[in-house]
Write a protein that holds these residues in place. Structure first.
Motif, PDB file in Angstrom:
ATOM      1  N   VAL A   9       0.972  -1.336   0.081  1.00  0.00           N
ATOM      2  CA  VAL A   9       0.170   0.159   0.010  1.00  0.00           C
ATOM      3  C   VAL A   9       0.695   1.233  -0.346  1.00  0.00           C
ATOM      4  CG1 VAL A   9      -1.889   1.127   1.279  1.00  0.00           C
ATOM      5  CG2 VAL A   9      -1.587  -1.016   0.995  1.00  0.00           C
ATOM      6  N   VAL A  10       0.707   1.978  -0.885  1.00  0.00           N
ATOM      7  CA  VAL A  10       1.556   3.428  -0.496  1.00  0.00           C
ATOM      8  C   VAL A  10       0.872   4.469  -0.606  1.00  0.00           C
ATOM      9  CG1 VAL A  10       3.061   4.961  -2.377  1.00  0.00           C
ATOM     10  CG2 VAL A  10       3.317   2.587  -2.400  1.00  0.00           C
ATOM     11  N   ILE A  11       0.880   5.157   0.036  1.00  0.00           N
ATOM     12  CA  ILE A  11      -0.072   6.317   0.995  1.00  0.00           C
ATOM     13  C   ILE A  11       0.361   7.682   0.258  1.00  0.00           C
ATOM     14  CG2 ILE A  11      -1.114   6.901   2.750  1.00  0.00           C
ATOM     15  CD1 ILE A  11      -1.428   4.423   4.679  1.00  0.00           C
ATOM     16  N   VAL A  12       0.149   8.207  -0.203  1.00  0.00           N
ATOM     17  CA  VAL A  12       0.329   9.912  -0.490  1.00  0.00           C
ATOM     18  C   VAL A  12      -0.021  10.611  -0.047  1.00  0.00           C
ATOM     19  CG1 VAL A  12       0.756  11.149  -2.339  1.00  0.00           C
ATOM     20  CG2 VAL A  12       0.058   8.656  -3.203  1.00  0.00           C
ATOM     21  N   GLY A  13       1.132  11.093   1.258  1.00  0.00           N
ATOM     22  CA  GLY A  13       0.498  12.508   1.777  1.00  0.00           C
ATOM     23  C   GLY A  13       0.234  12.170   3.391  1.00  0.00           C
ATOM     24  N   GLY A  14       1.471  12.462   4.608  1.00  0.00           N
ATOM     25  CA  GLY A  14       1.603  11.386   5.479  1.00  0.00           C
ATOM     26  C   GLY A  14       1.317  12.045   6.812  1.00  0.00           C
ATOM     27  N   ALA A  15       0.634  13.383   6.301  1.00  0.00           N
ATOM     28  CA  ALA A  15      -0.396  14.007   7.827  1.00  0.00           C
ATOM     29  C   ALA A  15      -1.376  13.677   8.367  1.00  0.00           C
ATOM     30  CB  ALA A  15      -0.749  15.710   7.344  1.00  0.00           C
ATOM     31  N   ILE A  16      -2.244  13.913   8.617  1.00  0.00           N
ATOM     32  CA  ILE A  16      -3.585  13.237   9.529  1.00  0.00           C
ATOM     33  C   ILE A  16      -3.387  12.061   9.147  1.00  0.00           C
ATOM     34  CG2 ILE A  16      -5.720  14.689   9.366  1.00  0.00           C
ATOM     35  CD1 ILE A  16      -5.286  14.392  13.033  1.00  0.00           C
ATOM     36  N   GLY A 191       1.616   2.146 -10.297  1.00  0.00           N
ATOM     37  CA  GLY A 191       2.844   2.736  -9.360  1.00  0.00           C
ATOM     38  C   GLY A 191       2.862   4.084  -8.719  1.00  0.00           C
ATOM     39  N   VAL A 192       3.705   4.941  -8.632  1.00  0.00           N
ATOM     40  CA  VAL A 192       3.483   5.897  -7.558  1.00  0.00           C
ATOM     41  C   VAL A 192       4.453   6.666  -8.420  1.00  0.00           C
ATOM     42  CG1 VAL A 192       3.192   7.857  -5.987  1.00  0.00           C
ATOM     43  CG2 VAL A 192       2.002   5.545  -5.856  1.00  0.00           C
ATOM     44  N   VAL A 193       4.087   8.009  -8.425  1.00  0.00           N
ATOM     45  CA  VAL A 193       6.007   8.824  -9.739  1.00  0.00           C
ATOM     46  C   VAL A 193       6.069   9.417  -8.926  1.00  0.00           C
ATOM     47  CG1 VAL A 193       6.581   9.009 -12.085  1.00  0.00           C
ATOM     48  CG2 VAL A 193       4.878   7.553 -12.010  1.00  0.00           C
ATOM     49  N   LEU A 194       7.497   9.064  -8.213  1.00  0.00           N
ATOM     50  CA  LEU A 194       7.578  10.466  -7.427  1.00  0.00           C
ATOM     51  C   LEU A 194       8.322  11.455  -8.265  1.00  0.00           C
ATOM     52  CD1 LEU A 194       9.527   8.370  -5.088  1.00  0.00           C
ATOM     53  CD2 LEU A 194       7.284   9.145  -4.661  1.00  0.00           C
ATOM     54  N   ALA A 195       8.439  12.868  -7.851  1.00  0.00           N
ATOM     55  CA  ALA A 195       9.379  14.006  -8.719  1.00  0.00           C
ATOM     56  C   ALA A 195      11.317  13.554  -9.051  1.00  0.00           C
ATOM     57  CB  ALA A 195       9.483  15.389  -8.011  1.00  0.00           C
ATOM     58  N   ASP A 196      12.129  12.773  -7.927  1.00  0.00           N
ATOM     59  CA  ASP A 196      13.081  12.637  -8.434  1.00  0.00           C
ATOM     60  C   ASP A 196      12.966  11.445  -9.062  1.00  0.00           C
ATOM     61  OD1 ASP A 196      12.294   9.541  -6.665  1.00  0.00           O
ATOM     62  OD2 ASP A 196      13.394  10.676  -4.977  1.00  0.00           O
ATOM     63  N   GLY A 197      11.792  10.621 -10.326  1.00  0.00           N
ATOM     64  CA  GLY A 197      12.071   9.826 -10.988  1.00  0.00           C
ATOM     65  C   GLY A 197      11.942   8.500 -10.592  1.00  0.00           C
ATOM     66  N   ARG A 198      11.932   7.948  -9.357  1.00  0.00           N
ATOM     67  CA  ARG A 198      11.691   7.026  -8.964  1.00  0.00           C
ATOM     68  C   ARG A 198      10.192   6.419  -9.007  1.00  0.00           C
ATOM     69  NH1 ARG A 198      13.224   6.618  -2.813  1.00  0.00           N
ATOM     70  NH2 ARG A 198      12.489   8.660  -3.068  1.00  0.00           N
ATOM     71  N   THR A 199       9.703   5.491  -9.126  1.00  0.00           N
ATOM     72  CA  THR A 199       7.949   5.058  -9.588  1.00  0.00           C
ATOM     73  C   THR A 199       8.190   3.438  -8.150  1.00  0.00           C
ATOM     74  OG1 THR A 199       8.036   4.970 -11.556  1.00  0.00           O
ATOM     75  CG2 THR A 199       6.962   3.794 -10.407  1.00  0.00           C
ATOM     76  N   LEU A 200       7.409   3.904  -7.096  1.00  0.00           N
ATOM     77  CA  LEU A 200       7.213   2.911  -6.189  1.00  0.00           C
ATOM     78  C   LEU A 200       6.397   2.014  -6.719  1.00  0.00           C
ATOM     79  CD1 LEU A 200       6.839   5.226  -2.789  1.00  0.00           C
ATOM     80  CD2 LEU A 200       9.012   3.727  -4.353  1.00  0.00           C
ATOM     81  N   ASP A 201       6.320   0.678  -7.039  1.00  0.00           N
ATOM     82  CA  ASP A 201       4.876  -0.170  -7.181  1.00  0.00           C
ATOM     83  C   ASP A 201       4.350   0.055  -6.365  1.00  0.00           C
ATOM     84  OD1 ASP A 201       6.692  -0.257  -9.734  1.00  0.00           O
ATOM     85  OD2 ASP A 201       7.370  -2.410  -8.850  1.00  0.00           O
ATOM     86  N   CYS A 202       3.010  -0.191  -6.575  1.00  0.00           N
ATOM     87  CA  CYS A 202       1.597  -0.587  -5.844  1.00  0.00           C
ATOM     88  C   CYS A 202       0.604  -1.892  -6.167  1.00  0.00           C
ATOM     89  CB  CYS A 202       0.983   0.948  -4.872  1.00  0.00           C
ATOM     90  SG  CYS A 202       0.418   1.874  -6.418  1.00  0.00           S
ATOM     91  N   ASP A 203      -0.228  -2.254  -4.851  1.00  0.00           N
ATOM     92  CA  ASP A 203      -1.173  -2.638  -4.895  1.00  0.00           C
ATOM     93  C   ASP A 203      -2.398  -1.755  -4.904  1.00  0.00           C
ATOM     94  OD1 ASP A 203       0.079  -5.875  -5.604  1.00  0.00           O
ATOM     95  OD2 ASP A 203       1.019  -5.294  -4.400  1.00  0.00           O
ATOM     96  N   TRP A 204      -2.188  -1.336  -3.922  1.00  0.00           N
ATOM     97  CA  TRP A 204      -3.217   0.064  -3.390  1.00  0.00           C
ATOM     98  C   TRP A 204      -2.648   1.358  -3.743  1.00  0.00           C
ATOM     99  CZ3 TRP A 204      -8.135  -1.345  -2.433  1.00  0.00           C
ATOM    100  CH2 TRP A 204      -8.317  -2.937  -2.749  1.00  0.00           C
ATOM    101  N   CYS A 205      -3.174   2.082  -3.120  1.00  0.00           N
ATOM    102  CA  CYS A 205      -2.753   3.388  -3.431  1.00  0.00           C
ATOM    103  C   CYS A 205      -4.027   4.208  -3.073  1.00  0.00           C
ATOM    104  CB  CYS A 205      -2.075   4.416  -4.819  1.00  0.00           C
ATOM    105  SG  CYS A 205      -2.132   5.705  -5.036  1.00  0.00           S
ATOM    106  N   ILE A 206      -3.456   4.962  -1.675  1.00  0.00           N
ATOM    107  CA  ILE A 206      -5.002   5.975  -0.945  1.00  0.00           C
ATOM    108  C   ILE A 206      -3.996   7.051  -1.443  1.00  0.00           C
ATOM    109  CG2 ILE A 206      -5.092   6.303   0.853  1.00  0.00           C
ATOM    110  CD1 ILE A 206      -4.821   3.643   1.930  1.00  0.00           C
ATOM    111  N   LEU A 207      -5.304   8.391  -1.711  1.00  0.00           N
ATOM    112  CA  LEU A 207      -4.949   9.691  -1.694  1.00  0.00           C
ATOM    113  C   LEU A 207      -4.799  10.172  -0.844  1.00  0.00           C
ATOM    114  CD1 LEU A 207      -3.525  11.718  -4.196  1.00  0.00           C
ATOM    115  CD2 LEU A 207      -6.315  12.060  -4.446  1.00  0.00           C
ATOM    116  N   ALA A 208      -4.054  10.831   0.023  1.00  0.00           N
ATOM    117  CA  ALA A 208      -4.636  11.615   1.194  1.00  0.00           C
ATOM    118  C   ALA A 208      -3.761  13.285   1.379  1.00  0.00           C
ATOM    119  CB  ALA A 208      -4.075  10.565   2.542  1.00  0.00           C
ATOM    120  N   THR A 209      -3.733  13.645   0.358  1.00  0.00           N
ATOM    121  CA  THR A 209      -2.860  14.849  -0.217  1.00  0.00           C
ATOM    122  C   THR A 209      -4.083  15.705   0.644  1.00  0.00           C
ATOM    123  OG1 THR A 209      -3.303  14.566  -2.001  1.00  0.00           O
ATOM    124  CG2 THR A 209      -1.510  14.111  -1.780  1.00  0.00           C
TER     125      THR A 209
END
Ligand code: FAD
Length: 391
Positions: A9-16, A191-209
């Motif tokens: 699981v990749v969660i985008v946004g790490g606040a509350i 996959g979740v694509v980062l500004a530094d060029g990396r991609t994180l493969d994922c089975d789930w993506c949570i948008l918490a931005t």
């Protein structure tokens, strides 16, 4: 329990919201990999850190009341859930929402709706309000709705950091990076694509931005109507003693609550200057003299003597369709899970939203509270679920 061990699981946004989703997944036995991607580990501009950090049961949408009731339960019991060092300074001194003489029937109907949901809200007439709060001038007030229990305020930053710490202690990885985009197929996010060029493969993506959500997900052609709108908070001293006072929401629109012996408060900007704020965090300074102070000194005459200590602005993540959160899966990209758009009530609803998202991912359905009315479908089909009690 050993749920979904092989999934990531990749969660985008790490606040509350991001941290409650992560912690709740572990709490419910998810044993796969969890990565939280947060672009700013200082959390300086996130709404969570800049919020007024209140919790209320006084909503018009029954599901919001239920989410708050779970939030209250969580806050009261925070140490047994997030750890003995979770210090959130929860004060349960209630909301007092004042209504005009013309709005008495409408307010009374709301109180009935809230009480039917199990919220401890009572109606006060002007004489009863004056008796409890003699510092108020009640000219034009016809009714007060007061939360006898289950409403108050707390330290939202500490709640966020406690959830984050508990998540990290249960093998959740936080990385500091900015997400730029997402790799997708017709069925989901791969996959979740980062500004530094990396991609994180994922089975789930949570948008918490939070307030950034609409802009970010637009990058893959999804039109999520969540925009950043600036809200200013004034912190001030006054001769009035804060301890024991409730959060007051006035007929004029200002809100005010104690912060120890002092106060914080604010008022909405005029719609003509309520633009999408993006990177603008400069407070609406002029609102102090033009709107907030005059209204405040009218309702609480002793506050004529108030002295400003500081002010700041944060972003409400306004869902322009209906002022309610968007929670749950996208209809086509089924592993893209929204946890955003709370429109000014996200810190109080983070425990319930995190729990719901974790239930969805671990079991494929909501178990404790059906959050589907807040789902993506209403956005896609333009069927608003309007929350009218917006503060
Ligand atoms: C003045 C004010 C008063 C408020 N009062 C209350 C209140 O009394 N009660 C209440 O419940 N709520 C209140 N709110 C609303 C509440 O603060 C929000 O609903 C809540 O904080 C949303 O949490 P979040 O985690 O979704 O968003 P945020 O706290 O904004 O966090 C989003 C995170 O995502 C990160 N991010 C964004 N884009 C990217 C990217 N591309 N890549 C990686 N990371 C990214 C950000 O850096 C940020 O840390 C208030 C808000 C404001 C501004």
């Amino acid at each position: 329990m050993n749920k979904k061990t092989a999934e990531h699981v990749v969660i985008v946004g790490g606040a509350i919201l991001g941290s409650f989703c992560a912690w709740s997944l572990r709490d419910q036995g998810f044993s796969g990999q969890i990565t939280v991607v947060e672009k700013d580990s200082s959390y300086r501009y996130c709404s969570t850190a800049l919020s007024a950090a209140c919790i209320r049961l006084q909503f018009a949408t029954p599901l919001n009341i239920q989410m708050s009731l779970y939030g209250v339960e969580f806050l009261r019991d925070v140490k047994s859930r997030l750890g003995q060092d979770a210090e959130i300074d929860y004060v349960e001194d209630g909301y007092l929402i004042l209504g005009s003489e013309k709005s008495v029937e409408q307010r009374r109907a709301l109180i009935e709706l809230q009480r039917a949901q199990g919220a401890d809200i009572v109606e006060l007439n002007p004489a009863e309000i004056a008796n409890r709060y003699p510092m108020l001038d009640l000219d034009g007030v016809g009714i007060g709705a007061y939360g006898q229990s289950g409403e108050g305020w707390f330290d939202a930053y500490s709640l966020m950091t406690s959830a984050r710490k508990a998540a990290r202690a249960s093998d959740v990885t936080y990385i500091e990076a900015e997400v730029n985009s997402f790799d997708t197929t017709s069925e989901g996010v791969t996959g979740v694509v980062l500004a530094d060029g990396r991609t994180l493969d994922c089975d789930w993506c949570i948008l918490a931005t939070g307030a950034w959500s609409g802009g970010l997900i637009h990058n893959i052609g999804i039109e999520l109507p969540v925009v950043p709108r600036k809200r200013t908070v004034f912190s001030f001293k006054s001769p009035v003693e804060g301890i024991g006072m409730p959060m007051i929401v006035d007929t004029s629109g200002f809100w005010l609550r104690p912060e120890g012996h002092e106060f914080i408060g604010g008022i909405y900007p005029d719609p003509t200057e309520d633009f999408d704020a993006h990177d603008d965090f400069e407070p609406h300074h002029h609102l102090l003299e033009s709107e907030f102070w005059p209204a405040l000194a009218t309702r609480v005459p002793a506050m004529e003597e108030m002295r400003l200590l500081s002010s700041w602005a944060g972003h409400y993540e306004i869902n322009t369709l209906d002022h309610n959160a968007v929670i749950g899966p996208h209809s086509d990209l089924k592993n893209l899970i929204f946890a955003t758009g709370f429109s000014g009530h996200g810190v109080m609803h983070a425990p319930a939203a995190g729990r719901g998202v974790a239930e969805w991912i671990t079991t494929g359905q909501y178990q404790s509270l059906d959050l589907s009315p807040l789902g993506w479908d209403r956005i896609a089909n333009n069927r608003p679920l309007v929350e009218s009690v917006v503060i």
